[in-house]
Design a protein around this motif. Structure first.
Motif, mmCIF file in Angstrom:
data_model
loop_
_atom_site.group_PDB
_atom_site.id
_atom_site.type_symbol
_atom_site.label_atom_id
_atom_site.label_comp_id
_atom_site.label_asym_id
_atom_site.label_seq_id
_atom_site.Cartn_x
_atom_site.Cartn_y
_atom_site.Cartn_z
ATOM 1 N N SER A 105 -0.329 32.799 -46.041
ATOM 2 C CA SER A 105 0.041 32.853 -47.453
ATOM 3 C C SER A 105 1.409 33.503 -47.627
ATOM 4 N N LEU B 209 -10.340 24.634 -38.148
ATOM 5 C CA LEU B 209 -10.379 23.344 -38.853
ATOM 6 C C LEU B 209 -9.431 23.428 -40.034
ATOM 7 N N GLN C 207 -8.794 35.638 -35.432
ATOM 8 C CA GLN C 207 -9.533 34.397 -35.208
ATOM 9 C C GLN C 207 -8.800 33.446 -34.264
ATOM 10 N N VAL D 277 4.200 48.051 -44.645
ATOM 11 C CA VAL D 277 4.444 48.515 -46.009
ATOM 12 C C VAL D 277 3.481 49.656 -46.316
ATOM 13 N N TYR E 284 -20.085 33.571 -37.819
ATOM 14 C CA TYR E 284 -20.318 32.579 -36.767
ATOM 15 C C TYR E 284 -19.711 33.041 -35.460
ATOM 16 N N GLU F 167 6.158 42.124 -42.119
ATOM 17 C CA GLU F 167 4.887 41.941 -41.401
ATOM 18 C C GLU F 167 4.679 43.129 -40.481
ATOM 19 N N LYS F 168 3.463 43.678 -40.500
ATOM 20 C CA LYS F 168 3.240 44.902 -39.706
ATOM 21 C C LYS F 168 3.116 44.630 -38.202
ATOM 22 N N SER G 247 1.611 36.235 -42.656
ATOM 23 C CA SER G 247 0.664 35.234 -42.176
ATOM 24 C C SER G 247 0.850 33.965 -43.032
ATOM 25 N N ARG H 246 -5.524 28.229 -34.535
ATOM 26 C CA ARG H 246 -4.732 28.733 -35.637
ATOM 27 C C ARG H 246 -3.285 29.086 -35.228
ATOM 28 N N ARG I 152 -0.769 36.786 -32.513
ATOM 29 C CA ARG I 152 -0.444 38.089 -33.088
ATOM 30 C C ARG I 152 -1.726 38.874 -33.211
#
Ligand SMILES: Cc1cc2nc3c(=O)[nH]c(=O)nc-3n(C[C@H](O)[C@H](O)[C@H](O)COP(=O)(O)OP(=O)(O)OC[C@H]3O[C@@H](n4cnc5c(N)ncnc54)[C@H](O)[C@@H]3O)c2cc1C
Length: 242
Positions: free
Chosen positions: A19, A66, A60, A148, A214, A38-39, A17, A123, A55
């Motif tokens: 990071s 934002l 989200q 992993v 939210y 990545e899984k 993702s 996103r 994905r």
């Protein structure tokens, strides 16, 4: 888990993702090879009607996103031209204190120019633009559908020297050797569990619960209608819901 010596060898990143991709970009300047595990399945194998990369691990994705000022500045530093690219894909610039109608607690907040200029988009669009930049870096390899499942340690348990993972639906474990492992698997990180499983003592950690929640809703925009974001936190500060 620290890399010994300088600058060469293989770095493994758990999680593909934001990071994970940004860490891979930094590591690519110090290692011969960086592999992201990545899984989730590769996003282009999933639905991608608007050019955005969806994905399963992006729960989200359907919400408005934002990109806050510091994030915007950092992305630009990592990937020059990033902001112009988001604009080209149609992400508007929004001045948070001037353009957003903020209803907090008892009423509407006054509007004023603050210099807090944020990009608003979904996103998966950010992921798309970052992914394209990552794809252009030759020594970064992305492997999807790779979950992993644990660390490999050296004989005296003083270093992590690799990872165990499962690929797709194949249950047999595979292994990868590493000079450095970076865990970017987000809030579900299992690093502490995996280290404990290898016989190491409990690693202390800090758990931050923002106690925020939210909901968001899609509205139809009529032709010619000027749309500005609205944010409502009706019972702040006693309730953290917005
Ligand atoms: C509803 C919601 C709305 C948000 N809105 C905003 C916003 O408007 N602005 C903003 O700046 N931030 C927002 N955030 C926060 C932002 O999404 C997160 O800070 C960011 O996604 C964290 O990125 P990450 O890479 O650290 O972790 P994550 O995005 O959680 O990624 C972790 C990755 O690791 C993978 N993974 C996990 N375990 C393994 C494993 N064992 N093996 C391999 N891969 C694994 C997962 O599939 C996932 O892809 C929002 C978050 C949520 C939930």
């Amino acid at each position: 888990m620290a890399s010994q010596g300088a600058n060469k060898g293989t770095a493994l990143v758990i999680g593909g993702s934001i990071s994970g991709m940004l860490s891979a970009k930094v590591l690519s300047e110090h290692f011969d090879l960086v592999v992201i595990l990545e899984k989730d399945a590769a996003p282009d194998e999933l639905s991608s009607t608007s050019g955005e990369l969806f994905r399963k691990g992006l729960p989200q994705a359907a919400h408005q996103h934002l990109l806050l000022l510091k994030g915007r500045q950092l992305f630009e530093e990592f990937f020059p031209g990033f902001d112009a690219e988001l604009e080209r894909y149609g992400a508007p610039l929004v001045n948070y204190s001037e353009d957003v109608s903020l209803f907090i607690g008892e009423g509407k907040l006054p509007r004023f120019e603050s210099g807090l200029d944020l990009r608003v988009c979904r996103r998966p669009l950010i992921d798309r633009v970052v992914t394209e930049r990552i794809e252009s870096i030759e020594n970064i390899e992305r492997r999807y559908a790779c979950q992993v499942s644990g660390f490999i340690l050296n004989n005296d348990n003083s270093r992590v020297t690799g990872l165990r993972y499962q690929q797709g639906s194949i249950s047999a474990e595979k292994t990868l050797r590493a000079d450095l492992v970076v865990d970017c698997s987000g809030r579900g990180s299992r690093t502490r569990t995996w280290l404990k499983k290898e016989g190491l003592s409990e690693v202390s950690g800090t758990h931050v619960n923002p106690k925020l929640g939210y909901a968001s809703q899609l509205f139809e925009v009529r032709p010619g209608q000027q749309v500005k974001p609205i944010e409502v936190a009706p019972h702040a500060p006693t309730s953290p819901r917005a």
